[in-house]
Scaffold this active site. Structure first.
Site, PDB file in Angstrom:
ATOM      1  CD  GLU A 247      -3.007  -0.737   2.354  1.00  0.00           C
ATOM      2  OE1 GLU A 247      -3.174   0.416   2.782  1.00  0.00           O
ATOM      3  OE2 GLU A 247      -3.658  -1.714   2.747  1.00  0.00           O
ATOM      4  CE  LYS A 249       4.862   4.971   6.937  1.00  0.00           C
ATOM      5  NZ  LYS A 249       4.598   6.337   7.326  1.00  0.00           N
ATOM      6  NE  ARG A 254      -3.378   4.155  12.646  1.00  0.00           N
ATOM      7  CZ  ARG A 254      -2.629   3.070  12.794  1.00  0.00           C
ATOM      8  NH1 ARG A 254      -1.327   3.189  13.018  1.00  0.00           N
ATOM      9  NH2 ARG A 254      -3.151   1.869  12.721  1.00  0.00           N
ATOM     10  NE  ARG A 269       0.895   6.426  15.809  1.00  0.00           N
ATOM     11  CZ  ARG A 269       1.304   5.764  16.870  1.00  0.00           C
ATOM     12  NH1 ARG A 269       0.895   6.111  18.072  1.00  0.00           N
ATOM     13  NH2 ARG A 269       2.125   4.735  16.739  1.00  0.00           N
ATOM     14  CD  GLU A 298      -1.554   8.640   7.876  1.00  0.00           C
ATOM     15  OE1 GLU A 298      -2.021   7.755   8.622  1.00  0.00           O
ATOM     16  OE2 GLU A 298      -0.560   9.323   8.179  1.00  0.00           O
ATOM     17  CG  PHE A 338      -4.766   2.404   6.352  1.00  0.00           C
ATOM     18  CD1 PHE A 338      -4.786   1.674   7.531  1.00  0.00           C
ATOM     19  CD2 PHE A 338      -4.352   3.737   6.397  1.00  0.00           C
ATOM     20  CE1 PHE A 338      -4.432   2.263   8.729  1.00  0.00           C
ATOM     21  CE2 PHE A 338      -3.994   4.333   7.594  1.00  0.00           C
ATOM     22  CZ  PHE A 338      -4.037   3.590   8.770  1.00  0.00           C
ATOM     23  NE  ARG A 413       6.584  -0.236  16.679  1.00  0.00           N
ATOM     24  CZ  ARG A 413       6.087   0.838  16.060  1.00  0.00           C
ATOM     25  NH1 ARG A 413       6.008   0.866  14.751  1.00  0.00           N
ATOM     26  NH2 ARG A 413       5.682   1.881  16.766  1.00  0.00           N
ATOM     27  CE  LYS A 419       7.759   2.072  10.928  1.00  0.00           C
ATOM     28  NZ  LYS A 419       7.167   2.922  11.944  1.00  0.00           N
TER      29      LYS A 419
HETATM   30  P1  ATP Z   1       4.125   4.176  14.144  1.00  0.00           P
HETATM   31  O1  ATP Z   1       2.712   4.531  13.822  1.00  0.00           O
HETATM   32  O2  ATP Z   1       4.591   2.944  13.468  1.00  0.00           O
HETATM   33  O3  ATP Z   1       4.467   4.279  15.589  1.00  0.00           O
HETATM   34  P2  ATP Z   1       4.730   6.650  13.030  1.00  0.00           P
HETATM   35  O4  ATP Z   1       3.439   7.178  13.522  1.00  0.00           O
HETATM   36  O5  ATP Z   1       5.960   7.448  13.215  1.00  0.00           O
HETATM   37  O6  ATP Z   1       5.046   5.233  13.572  1.00  0.00           O
HETATM   38  P3  ATP Z   1       5.428   5.620  10.597  1.00  0.00           P
HETATM   39  O7  ATP Z   1       6.474   4.870  11.265  1.00  0.00           O
HETATM   40  O8  ATP Z   1       5.880   6.609   9.602  1.00  0.00           O
HETATM   41  O9  ATP Z   1       4.502   6.388  11.553  1.00  0.00           O
HETATM   42  O10 ATP Z   1       4.430   4.564   9.903  1.00  0.00           O
HETATM   43  C1  ATP Z   1       3.238   4.056  10.379  1.00  0.00           C
HETATM   44  C2  ATP Z   1       2.098   5.035  10.118  1.00  0.00           C
HETATM   45  O11 ATP Z   1       1.878   5.204   8.734  1.00  0.00           O
HETATM   46  C3  ATP Z   1       0.755   4.578  10.608  1.00  0.00           C
HETATM   47  O12 ATP Z   1       0.629   4.857  11.974  1.00  0.00           O
HETATM   48  C4  ATP Z   1      -0.222   5.378   9.752  1.00  0.00           C
HETATM   49  O13 ATP Z   1      -0.514   6.591  10.415  1.00  0.00           O
HETATM   50  C5  ATP Z   1       0.581   5.744   8.517  1.00  0.00           C
HETATM   51  N1  ATP Z   1       0.075   5.205   7.247  1.00  0.00           N
HETATM   52  C6  ATP Z   1       0.083   5.876   6.082  1.00  0.00           C
HETATM   53  N2  ATP Z   1      -0.399   5.150   5.092  1.00  0.00           N
HETATM   54  C7  ATP Z   1      -0.759   3.952   5.608  1.00  0.00           C
HETATM   55  C8  ATP Z   1      -1.308   2.752   5.064  1.00  0.00           C
HETATM   56  N3  ATP Z   1      -1.597   2.625   3.780  1.00  0.00           N
HETATM   57  N4  ATP Z   1      -1.510   1.711   5.918  1.00  0.00           N
HETATM   58  C9  ATP Z   1      -1.225   1.809   7.240  1.00  0.00           C
HETATM   59  N5  ATP Z   1      -0.685   2.921   7.799  1.00  0.00           N
HETATM   60  C10 ATP Z   1      -0.450   3.981   7.002  1.00  0.00           C
END
Ligand code: ATP
Length: 572
Positions: A247, A249, A254, A269, A298, A338, A413, A419
């Site tokens: 998918e 990103k 979120r 979140r 997102e 998503f 996690r 990712k």
């Molecule tokens: P995490 O949520 O893993 O603690 P983070 O908030 O810093 O870390 P990233 O590490 O950049 O974010 O990646 C995960 C986040 O990516 C998810 O929490 C979500 O908000 C975002 N995201 C964007 N696109 C998608 C997608 N297609 N599927 C799932 N998550 C997505």
């Protein structure tokens, strides 16, 4: 149960550093509870009157707490303030002053846990003109019936500063320990908690002897978000998952959207309600032709004229500038959905990704601005790389690969999601760390008094914050000034409980603000306590501040385990 028993247990918890011991103390207290007291007690231990997503904060101002202490102790407000200044903690000040008073007069009828809780709820619900006075009289009434040690915790609780140092994982262990004397049921309790984010409700269910393995999601009880693991490249991802969904990103905000019969709520979140901030999403969700649903996506602001998406940072900046209505008009949001976790009364979290996705695509086929996230299916690393490059070219952040056979893994996690992001320097990802202290400026910076931050990751096995970086660069002058102001408000005298640090900053602060930091690499260091074995821990090399992360709390930051994994990935 008397509230004094609760307070005495809190004093013991506060004096212990061992997480297991804290859980044992809490388990003993829970054993003494009547059934109906369990839920309130759990919320009180969490430092709240209700789960935080309900937004019912107690928050009495210090000025009013001082007035209540003065009224019950017979000391003037000035004398209370002087006592407060001595210890830096208004709870201890109340305890000291009331202990002097108790030698002179007999306390009125003692507080029960139920009475204290119902007063806390009333205090939290009061608003408007005259409410502060009514809050003061309710608090005074509780203080009147309180032993000195109770006063310490009544005051701290009402100020929103209970901070026993016992987090949700330890409370979950305590629940299991009250039945089995060990952690036998902790995982089952945790699963239920992840599905509803309401530990009081889960505890009540558990203590009633109901089978928690049948616990399911429900609208308006936010689900703790599923999180993604990291791997270094497409090949590793394909080796791990085989054919998977890849998918796009999106670097947005979120959102978890809950719908039932026209009612809509949106959670961040951090699982805070933010419905009123996004009228266009709320409206679109209320028009869906369904009875009920929970879905996640997102959100990004979209500029139709320039056909351009804005990142999370830009979206938030525009929101501040244009206000809620203006923003909805000028830069409408699009929500890239998503996941679908609940549909028409059915818990979908246990279904495979492929089945959830099918229902999601059916539901969101003509529902602008709610659209399914973009994806491809592949088992070929080259195809993944081409898709990745294409998305980066469009200004997106990278991809999230998803295991077709996995359920929605709430609050964890796991490799169900992996990712892969465009890199910021040599390190494959940025890290989110919490500020635990700050330094004063030297030379040119002196005029702002702010010279840098001390920040930490979370060791989720010990529940401790471990230092990983001193950050002195990446701040604009405006940011330095606003940091100084923000941090000044949460300064604490001593190293906060739950912080493990060999360094001593000029000022310690309560772990509250989360920042995103980029670095060149992770190195080994004798100075930092992150993942420390013997004399060596992990540190960030050349850390630079990227942004403040409002949508994460200290419990959501990068963990020590993730840092070690990133260090291993970096070696490759
Ligand atoms: P995490 O949520 O893993 O603690 P983070 O908030 O810093 O870390 P990233 O590490 O950049 O974010 O990646 C995960 C986040 O990516 C998810 O929490 C979500 O908000 C975002 N995201 C964007 N696109 C998608 C997608 N297609 N599927 C799932 N998550 C997505």
């Amino acid at each position: 149960m008397l509230f004094s028993e609760v307070a005495e247990c809190f004093a013991k918890v506060e004096a212990t550093a061992s997480r297991l011991e804290m859980s044992a103390q809490a388990a003993e207290l829970l054993k003494k509870c009547e059934k109906e007291e369990v839920k309130p007690l759990i919320y009180i231990i969490e430092g709240n009157v209700a789960p935080s997503h309900e937004g019912l904060d107690i928050g009495i101002g210090e000025k009013f707490a001082i007035r209540a202490i003065s009224q019950t102790s017979g000391y003037t407000e000035k004398a209370v303030l002087a006592e407060y200044k001595k210890s830096g903690d208004l709870g201890s000040a109340a305890e000291n002053l009331l202990s002097k008073k108790s030698q002179m007069s007999l306390a009125s009828s003692p507080n029960t846990l139920s009475k204290a809780y119902s007063s806390f709820v009333k205090i939290a619900q009061m608003s408007g003109a005259g409410s502060q006075e009514s809050k003061v009289s309710l608090l005074s009434e509780l203080l009147n019936g309180a032993k000195p040690v109770e006063a310490r915790y009544l005051i701290r609780f009402c100020l929103g500063k209970l901070r026993l140092g016992i987090g949700d994982p330890s409370i979950i262990d305590a629940l299991s320990m009250m039945k089995h004397d060990d952690k036998t049921d902790s995982q089952t309790i945790l699963r239920a908690f992840n599905l509803c984010s309401d530990l009081g409700e889960v505890a009540e269910y558990y203590i009633a002897g109901k089978d928690l393995s049948h616990f399911s999601t429900q609208p308006f009880k936010p689900i703790r978000p599923a999180l993604a693991e990291r791997l270094s490249n497409a090949e590793e991802i394909m080796n791990k998952l085989g054919k998977c969904a890849v998918e796009a990103k999106y670097d947005g905000l979120r959102m978890q959207v809950h719908v039932r019969e026209g009612r809509v709520d949106i959670y961040s979140r951090k699982l805070e309600k933010m419905t009123h901030m996004f009228p266009e999403i709320t409206q679109a969700a209320s028009k869906l032709k369904i009875k009920s649903a929970i879905f996640e996506g997102e959100a990004l602001a979209y500029n139709a004229k320039e056909k351009k998406y804005y990142s999370f940072q830009q979206t938030m900046q525009r929101k501040r500038k244009y206000g809620i209505e203006g923003m909805a008009k000028e830069f409408p949001l699009r929500l890239f959905v998503f996941d679908l976790m609940y549909l028409n009364g059915k818990d979908m979290t246990l279904e495979k990704y492929s089945k959830r996705r099918k229902s999601l695509e059916k539901l969101f086929s003509k529902t602008e601005p709610l659209v399914p996230s973009e994806l491809i299916y592949t088992d070929n690393p080259k195809k993944l790389d081409i898709y990745f490059t294409d998305l980066i070219g469009q200004g997106l952040e990278g991809i999230i690969a998803k295991d077709l056979s996995q359920p929605y893994v709430a609050g964890a996690r796991k490799f169900a999601w992996i990712k892969l992001k465009k890199s910021y320097g040599a390190l494959a990802d940025t890290v989110d760390i919490v500020i635990i202290g700050y330094y004063l400026g030297k030379g040119q910076r002196q005029e702002f008094e702010f010279g840098g931050l001390l920040a930490a990751v979370l060791n989720d096995e010990t529940d401790e914050f471990e230092t990983i970086a001193k950050i002195g660069s990446g701040f604009s002058e405006d940011e330095m000034q606003s940091f100084e102001k923000m941090l000044d408000e949460i300064k604490v005298k001593d190293k906060p409980k739950g912080v493990n640090s060999k360094l001593t900053p000029d000022f310690w602060v309560k772990p509250k603000y989360v920042i995103t930091v980029a670095a060149d690499e992770i190195t080994l260091s004798p100075m930092h306590t992150a993942g420390m074995v013997g004399e060596t821990g992990y540190a960030l090399r050349f850390p630079r501040m990227m942004s403040l992360r409002d949508d994460k709390g200290p419990e959501d930051i990068t963990t020590t385990k993730e840092i070690i994994e990133m260090f291993e990935m970096q070696k490759k």
